[in-house]
Design a protein around this motif. Structure first.
Motif, PDB file in Angstrom:
ATOM      1  N   ALA A  22       0.806  -1.298   0.036  1.00 44.41           N
ATOM      2  CA  ALA A  22       0.048   0.133   0.129  1.00 44.41           C
ATOM      3  C   ALA A  22       0.676   1.379   0.038  1.00 44.41           C
ATOM      4  CB  ALA A  22      -0.975  -0.127   1.225  1.00 44.41           C
ATOM      5  N   LEU A  23       2.016   1.233  -0.645  1.00 49.17           N
ATOM      6  CA  LEU A  23       2.916   2.574  -0.570  1.00 49.17           C
ATOM      7  C   LEU A  23       2.643   3.133  -2.312  1.00 49.17           C
ATOM      8  CD1 LEU A  23       6.307   0.842   0.179  1.00 49.17           C
ATOM      9  CD2 LEU A  23       4.658   2.262   1.785  1.00 49.17           C
ATOM     10  N   ASP A  24       2.754   4.286  -2.078  1.00 48.03           N
ATOM     11  CA  ASP A  24       2.781   5.051  -3.527  1.00 48.03           C
ATOM     12  C   ASP A  24       3.818   5.161  -4.287  1.00 48.03           C
ATOM     13  OD1 ASP A  24       2.127   6.896  -5.423  1.00 48.03           O
ATOM     14  OD2 ASP A  24       1.194   8.364  -4.346  1.00 48.03           O
ATOM     15  N   ALA A  25       4.111   4.498  -5.163  1.00 48.02           N
ATOM     16  CA  ALA A  25       5.064   4.023  -5.980  1.00 48.02           C
ATOM     17  C   ALA A  25       5.663   5.386  -6.642  1.00 48.02           C
ATOM     18  CB  ALA A  25       4.987   3.184  -7.047  1.00 48.02           C
ATOM     19  N   SER A  26       4.605   6.392  -6.902  1.00 46.81           N
ATOM     20  CA  SER A  26       5.044   7.580  -7.528  1.00 46.81           C
ATOM     21  C   SER A  26       5.896   8.558  -6.807  1.00 46.81           C
ATOM     22  CB  SER A  26       4.081   8.218  -8.025  1.00 46.81           C
ATOM     23  OG  SER A  26       3.224   8.549  -6.968  1.00 46.81           O
ATOM     24  N   LEU A  27       5.794   8.328  -5.225  1.00 46.49           N
ATOM     25  CA  LEU A  27       6.437   9.086  -4.196  1.00 46.49           C
ATOM     26  C   LEU A  27       7.790   8.670  -3.977  1.00 46.49           C
ATOM     27  CD1 LEU A  27       3.666   9.864  -1.916  1.00 46.49           C
ATOM     28  CD2 LEU A  27       4.500  11.276  -3.730  1.00 46.49           C
ATOM     29  N   LEU A  28       8.334   7.287  -4.476  1.00 44.45           N
ATOM     30  CA  LEU A  28       9.763   6.790  -3.946  1.00 44.45           C
ATOM     31  C   LEU A  28      10.612   7.407  -5.224  1.00 44.45           C
ATOM     32  CD1 LEU A  28       8.511   2.848  -4.148  1.00 44.45           C
ATOM     33  CD2 LEU A  28       8.980   4.475  -2.036  1.00 44.45           C
ATOM     34  N   PRO A  29      11.773   7.387  -4.589  1.00 37.31           N
ATOM     35  CA  PRO A  29      12.940   7.947  -5.250  1.00 37.31           C
ATOM     36  C   PRO A  29      12.985   7.299  -6.552  1.00 37.31           C
ATOM     37  CG  PRO A  29      13.460   7.810  -3.105  1.00 37.31           C
ATOM     38  CD  PRO A  29      12.264   6.858  -3.167  1.00 37.31           C
ATOM     39  N   SER A  30      13.682   7.897  -7.671  1.00 36.53           N
ATOM     40  CA  SER A  30      13.841   7.372  -9.006  1.00 36.53           C
ATOM     41  C   SER A  30      14.894   6.189  -8.989  1.00 36.53           C
ATOM     42  CB  SER A  30      14.119   8.328  -9.853  1.00 36.53           C
ATOM     43  OG  SER A  30      15.480   8.843  -9.585  1.00 36.53           O
ATOM     44  N   VAL A  31      14.690   5.509  -9.858  1.00 35.45           N
ATOM     45  CA  VAL A  31      15.758   4.196 -10.127  1.00 35.45           C
ATOM     46  C   VAL A  31      16.938   4.653 -10.813  1.00 35.45           C
ATOM     47  CG1 VAL A  31      16.162   1.916 -11.097  1.00 35.45           C
ATOM     48  CG2 VAL A  31      13.848   2.458 -10.044  1.00 35.45           C
ATOM     49  N   LEU A  32      18.183   4.536 -10.287  1.00 36.49           N
ATOM     50  CA  LEU A  32      19.546   4.914 -10.974  1.00 36.49           C
ATOM     51  C   LEU A  32      20.064   3.499 -11.350  1.00 36.49           C
ATOM     52  CD1 LEU A  32      21.542   7.271 -11.843  1.00 36.49           C
ATOM     53  CD2 LEU A  32      22.284   6.652  -9.716  1.00 36.49           C
ATOM     54  N   VAL A  33      20.475   3.592 -12.871  1.00 35.50           N
ATOM     55  CA  VAL A  33      21.077   2.374 -13.190  1.00 35.50           C
ATOM     56  C   VAL A  33      22.225   3.023 -14.066  1.00 35.50           C
ATOM     57  CG1 VAL A  33      21.117   0.607 -15.034  1.00 35.50           C
ATOM     58  CG2 VAL A  33      19.145   1.031 -13.684  1.00 35.50           C
ATOM     59  N   GLU A  34      23.459   2.308 -13.666  1.00 36.28           N
ATOM     60  CA  GLU A  34      24.941   3.008 -14.188  1.00 36.28           C
ATOM     61  C   GLU A  34      25.506   1.841 -14.674  1.00 36.28           C
ATOM     62  OE1 GLU A  34      25.785   6.778 -11.732  1.00 36.28           O
ATOM     63  OE2 GLU A  34      26.056   5.194 -10.269  1.00 36.28           O
ATOM     64  N   LYS A  35      26.605   2.118 -15.532  1.00 39.98           N
ATOM     65  CA  LYS A  35      27.532   1.649 -16.129  1.00 39.98           C
ATOM     66  C   LYS A  35      28.835   1.150 -15.070  1.00 39.98           C
ATOM     67  CE  LYS A  35      31.196   0.980 -19.672  1.00 39.98           C
ATOM     68  NZ  LYS A  35      31.836   1.761 -20.638  1.00 39.98           N
ATOM     69  N   PRO A  36      28.978   0.132 -14.897  1.00 39.45           N
ATOM     70  CA  PRO A  36      29.817  -0.100 -13.672  1.00 39.45           C
ATOM     71  C   PRO A  36      31.492   0.086 -14.163  1.00 39.45           C
ATOM     72  CG  PRO A  36      29.077  -2.140 -14.556  1.00 39.45           C
ATOM     73  CD  PRO A  36      28.305  -1.173 -15.108  1.00 39.45           C
ATOM     74  N   LYS A  37      32.364   0.471 -13.091  1.00 39.06           N
ATOM     75  CA  LYS A  37      33.602   0.780 -13.715  1.00 39.06           C
ATOM     76  C   LYS A  37      34.458  -0.312 -14.435  1.00 39.06           C
ATOM     77  CE  LYS A  37      34.157   4.527 -10.276  1.00 39.06           C
ATOM     78  NZ  LYS A  37      35.144   5.084  -9.379  1.00 39.06           N
ATOM     79  N   THR A  38      34.095  -1.528 -13.949  1.00 40.45           N
ATOM     80  CA  THR A  38      34.724  -2.714 -14.428  1.00 40.45           C
ATOM     81  C   THR A  38      33.748  -3.903 -14.947  1.00 40.45           C
ATOM     82  OG1 THR A  38      35.053  -3.761 -12.290  1.00 40.45           O
ATOM     83  CG2 THR A  38      36.977  -2.473 -13.122  1.00 40.45           C
ATOM     84  N   PRO A  39      33.940  -4.493 -15.898  1.00 41.89           N
ATOM     85  CA  PRO A  39      32.956  -5.798 -16.288  1.00 41.89           C
ATOM     86  C   PRO A  39      32.380  -6.470 -15.458  1.00 41.89           C
ATOM     87  CG  PRO A  39      34.740  -5.181 -17.947  1.00 41.89           C
ATOM     88  CD  PRO A  39      35.170  -4.547 -16.882  1.00 41.89           C
ATOM     89  N   GLU A  40      33.529  -7.102 -14.423  1.00 42.08           N
ATOM     90  CA  GLU A  40      33.109  -8.087 -13.547  1.00 42.08           C
ATOM     91  C   GLU A  40      32.111  -7.878 -12.957  1.00 42.08           C
ATOM     92  OE1 GLU A  40      35.852  -7.882  -9.667  1.00 42.08           O
ATOM     93  OE2 GLU A  40      36.853  -6.525 -10.953  1.00 42.08           O
ATOM     94  N   TYR A  41      31.599  -6.429 -12.741  1.00 44.43           N
ATOM     95  CA  TYR A  41      30.375  -6.019 -11.785  1.00 44.43           C
ATOM     96  C   TYR A  41      29.182  -6.313 -12.971  1.00 44.43           C
ATOM     97  CZ  TYR A  41      33.604  -5.011  -8.005  1.00 44.43           C
ATOM     98  OH  TYR A  41      34.268  -4.982  -7.223  1.00 44.43           O
ATOM     99  N   GLY A  42      29.240  -6.562 -14.220  1.00 50.32           N
ATOM    100  CA  GLY A  42      28.204  -6.758 -15.050  1.00 50.32           C
ATOM    101  C   GLY A  42      28.216  -5.591 -16.258  1.00 50.32           C
TER     102      GLY A  42
END
Length: 565
Positions: A22-42
Motif C-alpha cells: 500500500a505504498l505510493d510508488a510515484s513518491l519513491l525515489p527514482s531508479v538509477l542504473v549506471e555502467k559499472p567501472k569494471t565488467p566483472e560487476y556486469g
C-alpha cells in the motif's frame, strides 16, 4: 537506451511490491542504473536497494535479492547478481548487446540522436568578447566549449540558437577610438604621451596606419577631436569584429545571431527594465546613484544601475538583455562566461527573479583559465599589454581539429594546460590524432577489402562469429553512446564525449594491434561469414567515431599519414 530499459524493468517490479504494501510508488525515489567501472560487476549496476530499503522495511541486501530474483526471469539477462551488501549487477545476454550494431548501422548519422529537449527553443550565448582586440586563447576555450555544447544540445533534441552579445556601447568603444586616434597622431609625427588605460597592442598601430593610408582618412576632415575619436572607435570596432568572425570561422564556429548592446539603449529597453524594477520596489536612490536591491537575492552588496553621472552601468544593460532573451521566446538560456565573471552570477539571477522570471531557466557556466605550454614551459601572457598568443595564432599553429579537441579534453570547471607541441604531434600520444587515426584506419580496412573483392553486406551477417571478449567489449561500449550523449547534454558537459571517443579509439586500436600476432583478430582473414561479422563491427565503430567527432566539430578523415606508434 538499454540503461533506461533496465531502469524501467526495475521500476515495474518495485511498483508491484509497493502496491502490495500500500505504498505510493510515484513518491519513491527514482531508479538509477549506471555502467559499472569494471565488467566483472556486469553490464549495468544499480544501488536501488540501498535507496529504497527503508521504504519497504527491509535491509538493502534483502531487497536486492528480492529484486534480483524477479528480474532474473527476464529473457534479456544472462544473470542478475547481488554484490557489496545490496548492489544489483545486471549481465546482459551477449546477443542483446551485439544487436545494437544493427541499430547503429541502420540509423547511421542519427545514431545517438535523442529527444530530451522535445524541440524547446534554447539559446546558448558565448564568446561575447568586446570588439576591442583579437580573441585570446581564453576566448578560444569559451568559443569551442559553447559551440560544442550547442551541437550537443541540438543532438539531444533542442532547437538551439547560438548568439554573440556584442558589447558595442560604453566606455570601451570610446577608449578604442581614442587609442587608434592617438596612434594616428604618432604615425603623423606628433609626440604623444600614450595613456596606460588605452589599448596597447600593435594591432592598434596597424589600424591607425590603415586609416591614414586609405581613402577613409578624408572623412575625418573638418571633424572635431571627439567626433574623430567616435569615428575611429566605430571603424576599429567593425574591423576587429570582422577579424573575430574570421578566427571563429577558421575553428568551424558560425553564430546564428549577433545581438547589439547598443540596440538595447536605442529601443529604450534598458530604461524600461529599470522602470519595471522600480515599480516592483527593488530600486532605490543613494549618493546620487540608482541601486538594485541585490542583497535581497543573496548578493554581498547592492549594485548600481545608474551612476551619479547619469550613465547606465553594464549591469543595467545586462538585465535588459536577459529580459530580451525570454521575450524572444527562449524557454531556457545558457550563458558561458569567463571565470572572472563569477561575481555576476548571483546578481543577474537575482534581478531576473525580481522581474518575475524563473532563475532556474538561466544556466551560467564559468570557463576556467587556459595555460599555454610550449617546450614544457608556461607561456607568459598579459592582456593589458596585449602580449598574449591570440586564438587565431593558436589555430594556425596546431590546426582546428587539435585545437577543438584539446579545449574539450577537460571539464570547463578545471584549469586547462594546453600543450602546443603535443597538439601538433602525429602519434598515439596526441589524443585528437589518435581518435581521427582510428577512423581513418577503419576506412583503410574497408578500402583494402574492396581491393580484395570483398563486398560488405550488412544485410546478411552472422554475429555469432564475434566471439572474442574484445569484440564484446567494443559492442558494449558502442551501446553506451546514447547514454553518453544523454548525460553530457543533461549536465552540459561536452567533454564527456571527448573522453568516450578516446576510450573507444583505444579499444579499437588495441584490438587492431593484436592482429599483428594473432590471426583470430585479423579482419580480412578466414571464411566469408567471419569477415562480414568483423566488418559489421568495424562499420559500427566507424559510424560512432564519426558521429562523436562531428558533434565536437572535428573532422573524421578517411585517410591520414601514419605517425609513430
Amino acid at each position: 537506451m538499454m540503461r533506461e530499459k533496465i531502469a524501467g524493468y526495475v521500476k515495474d517490479v518495485i511498483s508491484k511490491m509497493a502496491e502490495k504494501k500500500a505504498l505510493d510508488a510515484s513518491l519513491l525515489p527514482s531508479v538509477l542504473v549506471e555502467k559499472p567501472k569494471t565488467p566483472e560487476y556486469g553490464d549495468y549496476s544499480s544501488n536501488v536497494a540501498f535507496v529504497l530499503a527503508s521504504s519497504f522495511g527491509m535491509k538493502p541486501y534483502e531487497l536486492a535479492h528480492t529484486l534480483a530474483k524477479e528480474l532474473s526471469a527476464r529473457q534479456e539477462f544472462k544473470k542478475v547478481e547481488v554484490a557489496g551488501g545490496g548492489f544489483i549487477n545486471f549481465f546482459l545476454k551477449k546477443e542483446l548487446i551485439f544487436d545494437i550494431l544493427g541499430e547503429i548501422i541502420a540509423k547511421g548519422d542519427s545514431y545517438g540522436n535523442l529527444d530530451i529537449g522535445k524541440g524547446k527553443k534554447l539559446q546558448v550565448e558565448f564568446v561575447s568578447a568586446n570588439p576591442t582586440g583579437p580573441l585570446h586563447v581564453g576566448h578560444g576555450r569559451n568559443a569551442v566549449f559553447g559551440d560544442a555544447l550547442a551541437r550537443l544540445l541540438k543532438k539531444a533534441g533542442y532547437e538551439v540558437v547560438k548568439e554573440y552579445y556584442l558589447n558595442d556601447a560604453g566606455n570601451q568603444m570610446r577608449t578604442l577610438g581614442k587609442s587608434v586616434y592617438l596612434r594616428m597622431l604618432e604615425l603623423s609625427g606628433s609626440i604623444v604621451d600614450f595613456p596606460a588605460d588605452c589599448y596597447q597592442g600593435h594591432y592598434i598601430v596597424d589600424i591607425a596606419r590603415e586609416i591614414l593610408l586609405s581613402k577613409e582618412h578624408h572623412k575625418l576632415d573638418g571633424l572635431s577631436e571627439g567626433e574623430i575619436i567616435d569615428w575611429c572607435g566605430r571603424y576599429a570596432g567593425e574591423k576587429i569584429l570582422g577579424e573575430i568572425k574570421d578566427d571563429l570561422a577558421k575553428c568551424g564556429i558560425v553564430f546564428d545571431s549577433y545581438y547589439s548592446e547598443k540596440s538595447l539603449y536605442k529601443s529604450g529597453a534598458v530604461q524600461h527594465t529599470i522602470d519595471l524594477l522600480r515599480k516592483k520596489g527593488f530600486v532605490y536612490e543613494a549618493d546620487g546613484a540608482l541601486w538594485f536591491k541585490s542583497t535581497e537575492f543573496g548578493d554581498e552588496k547592492d549594485r548600481v544601475l545608474v551612476k551619479s553621472s547619469g550613465e547606465y552601468t553594464y549591469f543595467a544593460s545586462d538585465i535588459a538583455y536577459h529580459v530580451n532573451k525570454f521575450e524572444r521566446g527562449f524557454t531556457r538560456v545558457i550563458d558561458i562566461w569567463g571565470a572572472d565573471h563569477a561575481g555576476h552570477v548571483t546578481r543577474i539571477k537575482g534581478a531576473m527573479k525580481a522581474l518575475g522570471y524563473n532563475p532556474d531557466n538561466i544556466d551560467i557556466i564559468l570557463i576556467q583559465l587556459v595555460n599555454l605550454i610550449r617546450g614544457g614551459e608556461v607561456v607568459s601572457m598579459s592582456t593589458r599589454r596585449a602580449t598574449y598568443e591570440t586564438f587565431g595564432q593558436l589555430l594556425d599553429d596546431v590546426g582546428k581539429d587539435a585545437c577543438r579537441y584539446f579545449y574539450l579534453s577537460r571539464s570547463c570547471n578545471a584549469q586547462l594546460d594546453f600543450d602546443i607541441e603535443l597538439a601538433k604531434r602525429e602519434g598515439p600520444e596526441n589524443p585528437a590524432y589518435y581518435i581521427q587515426y582510428a577512423h581513418a584506419r577503419i576506412s583503410s580496412i574497408f578500402k583494402k577489402a574492396s581491393e580484395q573483392g570483398i563486398i560488405f553486406n550488412p544485410n546478411q551477417v552472422d554475429l555469432r562469429y564475434l566471439s572474442l571478449e574484445e569484440e564484446y567489449g567494443m559492442a558494449r561500449l558502442l551501446a553506451e553512446y546514447p547514454n553518453v550523449i544523454h548525460d553530457a547534454a543533461c549536465k552540459l558537459e561536452p567533454h564527456k564525449v571527448s573522453f568516450y571517443l578516446l576510450e573507444l579509439a583505444r579499444m579499437f586500436q588495441n584490438y587492431y594491434t593484436k592482429a599483428k600476432t594473432s590471426k583470430e583478430y585479423m579482419v580480412l582473414y578466414g571464411e566469408e561469414g567471419r569477415v562480414q561479422a568483423k566488418l559489421y563491427l568495424l562499420k559500427s565503430i566507424q559510424i560512432v567515431l564519426k558521429n562523436g567527432l562531428e558533434l565536437l566539430g572535428i573532422d573524421a578523415p578517411e585517410r591520414m599519414e601514419r605517425g609513430e606508434e
